[in-house]
Write an enzyme that holds these catalytic residues in place. Structure first.
Site, mmCIF file in Angstrom:
data_model
loop_
_atom_site.group_PDB
_atom_site.id
_atom_site.type_symbol
_atom_site.label_atom_id
_atom_site.label_comp_id
_atom_site.label_asym_id
_atom_site.label_seq_id
_atom_site.Cartn_x
_atom_site.Cartn_y
_atom_site.Cartn_z
ATOM 1 N N ARG A 1 90.235 7.717 86.108
ATOM 2 C CA ARG A 1 90.186 8.542 87.021
ATOM 3 C C ARG A 1 89.122 8.574 88.100
ATOM 4 O O ARG A 1 89.081 8.540 89.172
ATOM 5 C CB ARG A 1 90.178 9.912 86.620
ATOM 6 C CG ARG A 1 91.674 10.549 86.348
ATOM 7 C CD ARG A 1 91.408 11.440 85.116
ATOM 8 N NE ARG A 1 91.175 10.639 83.891
ATOM 9 C CZ ARG A 1 92.136 10.062 83.270
ATOM 10 N NH1 ARG A 1 93.255 10.096 83.543
ATOM 11 N NH2 ARG A 1 91.746 9.205 82.138
ATOM 12 N N THR A 2 87.838 8.615 87.293
ATOM 13 C CA THR A 2 86.568 8.619 88.423
ATOM 14 C C THR A 2 86.522 7.213 89.155
ATOM 15 O O THR A 2 86.418 7.410 90.473
ATOM 16 C CB THR A 2 85.273 8.779 87.222
ATOM 17 O OG1 THR A 2 85.609 9.911 86.458
ATOM 18 C CG2 THR A 2 84.325 9.304 88.092
ATOM 19 N N LYS B 1 73.801 -9.623 80.169
ATOM 20 C CA LYS B 1 72.473 -10.676 79.989
ATOM 21 C C LYS B 1 70.967 -9.825 79.770
ATOM 22 O O LYS B 1 70.239 -10.608 79.449
ATOM 23 C CB LYS B 1 72.384 -11.682 81.092
ATOM 24 C CG LYS B 1 73.534 -12.195 81.668
ATOM 25 C CD LYS B 1 73.396 -13.057 82.778
ATOM 26 C CE LYS B 1 74.643 -13.208 83.576
ATOM 27 N NZ LYS B 1 74.576 -13.467 84.557
ATOM 28 N N ARG C 1 78.645 4.967 86.429
ATOM 29 C CA ARG C 1 78.788 5.631 85.029
ATOM 30 C C ARG C 1 77.974 4.535 84.086
ATOM 31 O O ARG C 1 78.233 3.359 84.185
ATOM 32 C CB ARG C 1 80.233 5.713 85.017
ATOM 33 C CG ARG C 1 80.575 6.059 83.333
ATOM 34 C CD ARG C 1 81.942 6.418 82.975
ATOM 35 N NE ARG C 1 82.444 7.409 83.537
ATOM 36 C CZ ARG C 1 83.511 8.085 83.583
ATOM 37 N NH1 ARG C 1 84.380 7.333 82.671
ATOM 38 N NH2 ARG C 1 83.926 9.085 84.282
ATOM 39 N N HIS D 1 78.402 15.102 84.273
ATOM 40 C CA HIS D 1 79.606 14.617 85.200
ATOM 41 C C HIS D 1 79.783 15.398 86.394
ATOM 42 O O HIS D 1 80.965 16.140 86.425
ATOM 43 C CB HIS D 1 80.922 14.444 84.465
ATOM 44 C CG HIS D 1 82.016 13.483 84.804
ATOM 45 N ND1 HIS D 1 81.790 12.967 86.237
ATOM 46 C CD2 HIS D 1 82.888 13.073 84.233
ATOM 47 C CE1 HIS D 1 82.984 12.169 86.231
ATOM 48 N NE2 HIS D 1 83.467 12.401 84.952
#
Ligand code: CP
Length: 360
Positions: free
Chosen positions: A51-52, A80, A101, A129
């Site tokens: 969704r986000t 890395k 995120r 959030h």
């Protein structure tokens, strides 16, 4: 330049203006279709999302802008060993705004320390959030016509449920809200959420373990998934994962005008048969994510009716301490050179500015 790391980075007035813009976008989408011509959004997703990430991408595309990014840490140079600080210093040359995120608490704040472009926290570990909060607020306001004097039950994993922490912070700024925290003891809402925000507000709260007895008083039931990915002990997850399962039977005692929200994804905590109930609003809630993210992008870029493109004072009182953060998931314990910053909470206790963990 402004970032959105935590819902309280927006004042109540700014939050409501963004919701007003989102309502207008919902009704008049075509009016906004060229507003971000020539602008680029980066979606930096070091952790999975449906969704986000996709609603951010849809939002920018619907505004006429373009999108680049990655959907997992494994396809970025984080695999890395590149740090968040270095990643963000580089990406800032490529784009105008960033949605990020990350699995570690405080990672978005870390990025904001180094960024030349607005950072939007699209979820940092089990911490916050804020754009889900805008989505939730829009859905609640459209259902009840207000954001105050609401009794809202938060049910499930309130410890790791970052959407719960952010929504409680935001709703604590409105008068007369009553929070019913429904969870097993092991998954109760973090103390900082209650001590720093709820207790300082004009709101009240209770903590209970039984969903059915809380049900009749609720205007909103906010269900959450038990977050398997945050558990160090999988046995504990298995013990707790079925703590609450919302069924039509349980809903018999609920108010007719109650709304059932869930940030999604769901696992098994809402049975499929609940989807047909008029009170089930979680798919509508997910749809609202595009409108609020369009409104937010416009505002942070200074291209909408609301210009957030100006510095905002930060009144946190910094406390000098040379100790490691106690939260093992805090970004300060993950990346070399990331020093914790400690601030004095309103109750005098000292907490980590990255993840909100108390020092004592
Ligand atoms: N609500 C939410 O954050 O969903 P995703 O994890 O799919 O983005």
């Amino acid at each position: 330049m402004r970032h959105l790391i935590d819902p309280l980075y927006l004042s109540v007035e700014e939050t409501e203006q963004i919701l007003n813009i989102a309502d207008d976008i919902c009704e008049n989408m075509e009016k906004y279709s060229n507003k971000c011509d020539g602008k680029i959004l980066a979606t930096l997703f070091f952790e999975p999302s449906t969704r986000t990430r996709l609603s951010f991408e849809s939002a920018m595309m619907r505004l006429g802008g373009k999108v680049l990014g990655f959907s997992s840490a494994s396809s970025s140079s984080a695999s890395k060993g590149e740090t968040v600080a270095d990643t963000i210093r580089v990406i800032g040359n490529y784009v105008d705004i960033v949605a990020m995120r990350h699995p570690n608490d405080g990672a978005a704040y870390r990025a904001s320390q180094y960024s030349k472009k607005p950072i939007i926290n699209a979820g940092d570990g089990g911490h916050q959030h804020p754009t889900q909060t805008l989505t939730d607020l829009m859905t609640i306001r459209r259902r009840h016509g207000r954001l105050d004097n609401i009794t809202i039950g938060f049910c499930g994993d309130l410890k790791y449920g970052r959407t719960v922490h952010s929504l409680v912070k935001a709703l604590s700024r409105y008068k007369g809200n009553h929070f019913v925290f429904i969870s097993p003891k092991e998954l109760e809402v973090p103390r900082y959420v209650i001590d720093e925000y709820v207790k300082k507000s004009d709101c009240t709260y209770e903590e209970v373990t039984d969903l059915s007895s809380a049900m009749p008083e609720l205007d909103i039931l906010y269900m959450t998934r038990v977050q398997r990915e945050r558990f160090a002990d999988i046995e504990q997850y298995n013990r707790l994962k079925d703590s609450y399962i919302l069924s039509p039977e349980l809903l018999k005692e609920a108010k007719k005008e109650m709304a059932i929200l869930h940030p999604l994804p769901r696992v098994n905590e809402i049975t499929l048969s609940v989807d047909d109930d008029e009170r089930a609003k979680y798919f509508e809630q997910a749809g609202n994510g595009v409108f609020v993210r369009m409104a937010l992008i416009l505002s942070l870029l200074g291209m909408g009716n609301l210009d957030l493109n100006a510095e905002k004072d930060n009144h946190d009182e910094v406390v000098k301490l040379d100790v490691k953060c106690k939260n093992r998931n805090c970004i300060t314990n993950m990346e070399d050179g990331t020093k914790p910053v400690y601030v004095k909470g309103e109750n005098g206790r000292v907490r980590c500015k990255f993840c909100d963990e108390y020092v004592d």
